[in-house]
Scaffold this motif. Sequence first.
Motif, PDB file in Angstrom:
ATOM      1  N   SER A  37      11.023 -50.215 -25.633  1.00 24.89           N
ATOM      2  CA  SER A  37      10.986 -51.339 -26.570  1.00 24.89           C
ATOM      3  C   SER A  37       9.773 -52.239 -26.387  1.00 24.89           C
ATOM      4  O   SER A  37       9.490 -53.083 -27.233  1.00 24.89           O
ATOM      5  N   ILE A 110      19.638 -58.466 -29.360  1.00 25.48           N
ATOM      6  CA  ILE A 110      20.007 -57.222 -30.026  1.00 25.48           C
ATOM      7  C   ILE A 110      20.510 -57.540 -31.419  1.00 25.48           C
ATOM      8  O   ILE A 110      21.159 -58.567 -31.649  1.00 25.48           O
ATOM      9  N   ALA A 149      19.614 -50.906 -23.930  1.00 25.67           N
ATOM     10  CA  ALA A 149      19.983 -51.341 -25.281  1.00 25.67           C
ATOM     11  C   ALA A 149      21.352 -50.806 -25.676  1.00 25.67           C
ATOM     12  O   ALA A 149      22.125 -51.482 -26.373  1.00 25.67           O
ATOM     13  N   VAL A 176      15.765 -46.610 -27.053  1.00 28.73           N
ATOM     14  CA  VAL A 176      16.034 -47.461 -28.216  1.00 28.73           C
ATOM     15  C   VAL A 176      15.112 -47.155 -29.392  1.00 28.73           C
ATOM     16  O   VAL A 176      15.519 -47.269 -30.559  1.00 28.73           O
ATOM     17  N   VAL A 193      19.584 -52.200 -32.061  1.00 28.56           N
ATOM     18  CA  VAL A 193      18.288 -52.178 -31.396  1.00 28.56           C
ATOM     19  C   VAL A 193      17.915 -53.607 -31.020  1.00 28.56           C
ATOM     20  O   VAL A 193      18.622 -54.558 -31.351  1.00 28.56           O
ATOM     21  N   TYR A 194      16.796 -53.742 -30.349  1.00 27.43           N
ATOM     22  CA  TYR A 194      16.309 -55.076 -30.043  1.00 27.43           C
ATOM     23  C   TYR A 194      15.668 -55.711 -31.278  1.00 27.43           C
ATOM     24  O   TYR A 194      15.170 -55.012 -32.161  1.00 27.43           O
ATOM     25  N   ILE A 218      19.781 -60.449 -21.875  1.00 25.75           N
ATOM     26  CA  ILE A 218      18.771 -59.390 -21.953  1.00 25.75           C
ATOM     27  C   ILE A 218      17.520 -59.872 -21.225  1.00 25.75           C
ATOM     28  O   ILE A 218      16.841 -60.785 -21.681  1.00 25.75           O
TER      29      ILE A 218
END
Length: 261
Positions: A37, A110, A149, A176, A193-194, A218
């Motif tokens: 990511s 997220i 993730a 991810v 996902v982020y 996170i």
Amino acid sequence: MVLKSLIAAFAMGGIATALAAPAARADGQIVVFAAASLKNALDEVNKACEPDVGEAAKISYAASSALAKQIEEGAPADVFISADLDWMKYLSDKKLTKPDSEVKLLGNRIVLVAPADSKAEVKVEKGFDLAKVIGDSKLAMGDFKAVPAGKYGKAALESLGAWSSVEGKVAQAENVRAALKLVATGEAAAGIVYQTDANAEKGVKVIGVFPEETHPPIVYPVAQTAESKDKDTPAFLKCLRSAKASELFKAQGFTLLAPTQ
């Protein structure tokens, strides 16, 4: 079979490179193992830091779990940047990082994404009907047993009471960015996902943001590996916390956790 093949292909693809073999140093070049990511932001930071460090780092991107295992098996990495604290602790407990170099560098969110042309709308809250959004399709996310993730996503869905209704529809990806691609190409109706991944992919749109209290914080920690011998590694680590690096990370949607140096 098609979906499984695509998951494997995207996981091994260029934008989110899973390591097939340990990266090799080139002429003493710094080797960085970083969570998938981080790719867009860290590629820019690497360019910006080259004048200060004296060289550009060689960066390999994959799931934090895969990278940590590679380091454990002797891959020649100088720096490890994980997408969660667990995989950094995994290595530090085995004395494979330099404890005094570890820093909590970045934060993230997220989100729930759908293909850019999707008409789906959802409010992510307790009892929300995610199964209805997915329908007969799939929910793409990182491997929820290992990929950060995926772990964050499962924790959030369990907290919101939605996990049991979608567990059988989950398409687990090796990282991810692979999950992101499944949504962007329409192979999955939604994905977790982020926020930074969603910002980097025009083929998806955010249809919901997960409340921060539904999952562990996170955190992206960074550390120098115990076996690192590259003399420029400390300069690279310092530059990651510089004002110019901080601006690049923020531009991609990351939050800054470490004081700027």
